[in-house]
Design a protein around this motif. Structure first.
Motif, PDB file in Angstrom:
ATOM      1  N   GLN B 106      47.642  99.159  36.280  1.00  0.00           N
ATOM      2  CA  GLN B 106      46.717  98.704  35.250  1.00  0.00           C
ATOM      3  C   GLN B 106      45.234  98.949  35.567  1.00  0.00           C
ATOM      4  O   GLN B 106      44.460  99.290  34.697  1.00  0.00           O
ATOM      5  CB  GLN B 106      46.935  97.191  35.120  1.00  0.00           C
ATOM      6  N   ASP B 107      44.844  98.753  36.831  1.00  0.00           N
ATOM      7  CA  ASP B 107      43.418  98.836  37.154  1.00  0.00           C
ATOM      8  C   ASP B 107      43.009 100.176  37.732  1.00  0.00           C
ATOM      9  O   ASP B 107      41.959 100.283  38.363  1.00  0.00           O
ATOM     10  CB  ASP B 107      43.044  97.709  38.121  1.00  0.00           C
ATOM     11  N   SER B 108      43.811 101.205  37.507  1.00  0.00           N
ATOM     12  CA  SER B 108      43.434 102.535  37.996  1.00  0.00           C
ATOM     13  C   SER B 108      42.078 102.907  37.404  1.00  0.00           C
ATOM     14  O   SER B 108      41.812 102.623  36.243  1.00  0.00           O
ATOM     15  CB  SER B 108      44.474 103.565  37.547  1.00  0.00           C
ATOM     16  N   MET B 110      39.198 104.506  35.423  1.00  0.00           N
ATOM     17  CA  MET B 110      39.242 105.231  34.163  1.00  0.00           C
ATOM     18  C   MET B 110      39.133 106.731  34.372  1.00  0.00           C
ATOM     19  O   MET B 110      39.765 107.511  33.657  1.00  0.00           O
ATOM     20  CB  MET B 110      38.103 104.743  33.259  1.00  0.00           C
ATOM     21  N   ALA B 111      38.349 107.144  35.362  1.00  0.00           N
ATOM     22  CA  ALA B 111      38.183 108.580  35.606  1.00  0.00           C
ATOM     23  C   ALA B 111      39.530 109.209  35.930  1.00  0.00           C
ATOM     24  O   ALA B 111      39.830 110.327  35.496  1.00  0.00           O
ATOM     25  CB  ALA B 111      37.198 108.813  36.757  1.00  0.00           C
ATOM     26  N   VAL B 113      42.606 107.912  35.095  1.00  0.00           N
ATOM     27  CA  VAL B 113      43.446 107.818  33.901  1.00  0.00           C
ATOM     28  C   VAL B 113      43.087 108.962  32.944  1.00  0.00           C
ATOM     29  O   VAL B 113      43.966 109.680  32.443  1.00  0.00           O
ATOM     30  CB  VAL B 113      43.252 106.453  33.199  1.00  0.00           C
ATOM     31  N   ALA B 115      41.564 111.829  33.619  1.00  0.00           N
ATOM     32  CA  ALA B 115      41.891 113.147  34.170  1.00  0.00           C
ATOM     33  C   ALA B 115      43.376 113.433  33.979  1.00  0.00           C
ATOM     34  O   ALA B 115      43.764 114.524  33.562  1.00  0.00           O
ATOM     35  CB  ALA B 115      41.507 113.216  35.645  1.00  0.00           C
ATOM     36  N   SER B 118      44.069 114.189  30.471  1.00  0.00           N
ATOM     37  CA  SER B 118      43.468 115.454  30.030  1.00  0.00           C
ATOM     38  C   SER B 118      44.364 116.644  30.365  1.00  0.00           C
ATOM     39  O   SER B 118      44.219 117.709  29.780  1.00  0.00           O
ATOM     40  CB  SER B 118      42.087 115.639  30.650  1.00  0.00           C
ATOM     41  N   TYR B 119      45.283 116.490  31.315  1.00  0.00           N
ATOM     42  CA  TYR B 119      46.231 117.567  31.611  1.00  0.00           C
ATOM     43  C   TYR B 119      47.453 117.507  30.694  1.00  0.00           C
ATOM     44  O   TYR B 119      48.436 118.201  30.910  1.00  0.00           O
ATOM     45  CB  TYR B 119      46.661 117.514  33.086  1.00  0.00           C
ATOM     46  N   LEU B 125      49.993 102.584  31.375  1.00  0.00           N
ATOM     47  CA  LEU B 125      49.490 101.616  32.354  1.00  0.00           C
ATOM     48  C   LEU B 125      50.493 100.476  32.480  1.00  0.00           C
ATOM     49  O   LEU B 125      50.971  99.954  31.482  1.00  0.00           O
ATOM     50  CB  LEU B 125      48.123 101.076  31.929  1.00  0.00           C
ATOM     51  N   ASP B 300      36.124 107.770  43.735  1.00  0.00           N
ATOM     52  CA  ASP B 300      35.498 107.100  42.611  1.00  0.00           C
ATOM     53  C   ASP B 300      33.973 107.106  42.790  1.00  0.00           C
ATOM     54  O   ASP B 300      33.457 106.829  43.871  1.00  0.00           O
ATOM     55  CB  ASP B 300      36.018 105.663  42.588  1.00  0.00           C
TER      56      ASP B 300
END
Lengths: 395, 395
Positions: B106-108, B110-111, B113, B115, B118-119, B125, B300
């Motif tokens: 859940q707290d991964s 955002m960058a 998530v 990325a 985007s693939y 989550l 990060d």
């Protein structure tokens, strides 16, 4: 300078390449998927920030210094620089076994002073302005007969920087445009001379920092291209070789630095990011493959921190808010607990009993928070207001 | 996992290399002059942070997924990951045209998530712990027949990571030691299997993060190697192939991140910096050429800012002091003026009327200053005391 300089031709650039073989790195070119997607065309990065000493400058410096005769090498070389050129001259002089004296402005970042010294140069700090370093260098030349290495107004320097153009032409078959930073103009002159010869139809764009152009603030974070007077020789060349010149703001440059750092894992300095800033700002036409020259990576760590903080704030991943709590034990803990319930990380809490605009009986609180994106920021601010906290956004 | 896995041999690693040709980058190796000087031996960096998706993980993921048959591809692939493995599976699945579902805590960030999405993967989550993501992934496999891609306990994954060893053996003729990060052990297994076969006498060292070892704090900034249970398969391999295993602290890792960033212009994440941390800490013997695997660059941005601030403070280029001024107009301006006279940049001023330990009639002031080095810090603190300001250093 005593000698008259003229533009180098392709043969001089090819000779420079032969001299640089095994000395300068043939820097890699990367296709960036993220940048290509954002910009809507294929984006390639020529990673000259991975060059020895962290910038392209050793190409020109070495091509010049390695052509000096034994007496000239014995008398040494001298440069005036707060940055990349000084490091490059120090490095190139050591490679050929010549003495180097580098005059640097008084407040040059210690990291750059140290790096220049670590290549074996004698570093001398002068007054705060680059003009004072330049005057000291010229006096040193008059006193000792050392050779002054100009950062751009020299065909040997230009030919050295031009070797990037030769590499690029080999590394990328299919290219519509190339974006080159312009400071003094040596890099742009060299690359554009090489590419005009090899790829006559290429669209060649020079990029300047708006801050140091006439009408600008006089400051730019792209210190590598913050030159008061571009060269006569280089401007003459660029008038012939470039298709257009565009400019980018420090805000655009900062955004580009953060994006390149996060998505390509490359550290670029301001000057090295202007090409990407141009693309992100939609300031250049065309839809075909484009290459940006990442000219260097020597950005001061404290400036990089500021740029990254700003970048995170702009993309909504960093939120600073001011609010108030009742001045009673447990109230601050309650606020922090509510914020944690929204899965927000608290980076800093500033708790001030007395602050302007805060009524007696309440305490001002400034919170620095890590958020996920803009929507998450807005959501959190709304929640805080819903819970009864008066919120002012400070970022 | 349903299948039993055994260690891949050199032929399997060579087959993996053939599959990866034109897919994964052959990442460059750089000799770092600064690191070589600091460590007293030749230091080479295998820049796997410049790999597609920012880490080595696509090598193993693609080698695995590209071997799936048409029905398996049609049923899709699945992974549970908060980081590099999830991005790699998403990326590799897109390359072969398979569907991918990635379960992320859940707290991964955002960058990460973003990325992964985007693939082209479906990102879901789950609860905050990786175990919940793992359970969800296994349920998904049971429900849909998708193929679970393990991050390390799979000979195809290990063979893929082993291609780094093949490249390294070609890129560096003369090598005494190699340093490889160990998390689950897939990277270290693959590289060490390849190098044991090609260079039997090489000294191969695995590096772990002390924070997540038994007796550690349970936390490490090297999240890429923060694995609770190393694999049975991988640990069996490493028992045969490694000469030694060492560990490094988060403080050492942070210092290495900053040094690599400033001097080589490469962004490395914590896991990618452990080899350099080992060398800087003098934790491995020998005097000959050594290579460190910079396994990834996905750090990060907010963590990187903290690491850099800390790094600057440690090297004396960032100074935080608390002092007091008389509560009278002009007193703060006088203090700032005195500091400026010492050529020190002021980054932040916190001015607090009321603070613990500050007598009535005085105001507490917290100053964040940019200094040149440790000596400059000491000099400034001495000057402030000489001028009558009571100073406490807070950094």
């Amino acid at each position: 300078m005593s000698a008259t300089h003229t533009a180098p031709g392709l043969p001089e650039i090819e000779q420079a390449r032969a001299r640089l073989e095994g000395v300068a790195r043939v820097t890699p070119v990367y296709r960036s998927e993220t940048l290509s997607r954002l910009v809507g065309r294929e984006v390639h990065l020529k990673a000259e920030n991975l060059q020895r000493t962290g910038s392209f400058k050793i190409r020109g410096a070495y091509n010049t210094i390695s052509q000096l005769g034994p007496e000239q090498r014995a008398a040494g070389v001298v440069a005036a620089s707060a940055g990349n050129h000084g490091q490059a001259v120090a490095w190139a002089a050591r490679e050929v076994g010549a003495r180097a004296r580098i005059f640097m402005p008084q407040d040059s970042p210690m990291a750059k002073v140290d790096a220049t010294g670590s290549y074996g140069a004698e570093v001398e700090l002068t007054g705060p302005a680059i003009e004072e370093a330049l005057a000291a260098a010229q006096q040193y030349v008059a006193d000792t007969g050392a050779t002054f290495v100009h950062p751009f107004e020299d065909e040997r320097v230009i030919a050295g920087q031009g070797t990037i153009g030769l590499e690029l032409a080999e590394q990328l078959d299919d290219l519509e445009s190339v974006l080159i930073p312009i400071g003094g103009g040596g890099l742009a002159s060299g690359i554009s001379l090489a590419l005009r010869a090899l790829r006559p139809d290429l669209h060649i764009v020079g990029v300047q920092a708006a801050g140091t152009l006439p009408g600008g603030s006089g400051y730019t974070i792209a210190d590598g291209i913050a030159v008061k007077q571009p060269g006569e020789l280089t401007m003459g060349i660029l008038g012939e070789t470039l298709d257009e010149i565009v400019s980018v703001t420090d805000e655009e440059i900062a955004e580009a630095i953060v994006l390149v750092l996060e998505r390509t894992k490359l550290v670029v300095e301001g000057a090295g990011a202007v090409g990407i800033a141009t693309l992100l700002g939609g300031k250049v036409g065309g839809t075909g493959p484009v290459a940006a020259i990442l000219s260097g990576g020597n950005i001061d760590a404290s400036l990089l921190i500021e740029v990254m903080r700003r970048g995170l704030a702009v993309s909504g991943r960093f939120l600073v808010v001011h609010t108030r709590v009742v001045d009673r034990p447990g109230e601050l803990a309650k606020l922090i607990g509510l914020i944690a319930s929204q899965r927000v990380n608290v980076v800093e809490v500033e708790h001030r009993r007395e602050a302007a605009g805060v009524p007696v009986g309440e305490t001002g609180v400034e919170l620095t928070l890590l958020t996920r994106n803009r929507a998450h920021c807005d959501e959190l601010v709304a929640k805080l207001r819903e819970w009864g906290y008066p919120v002012t956004r400070l970022d």
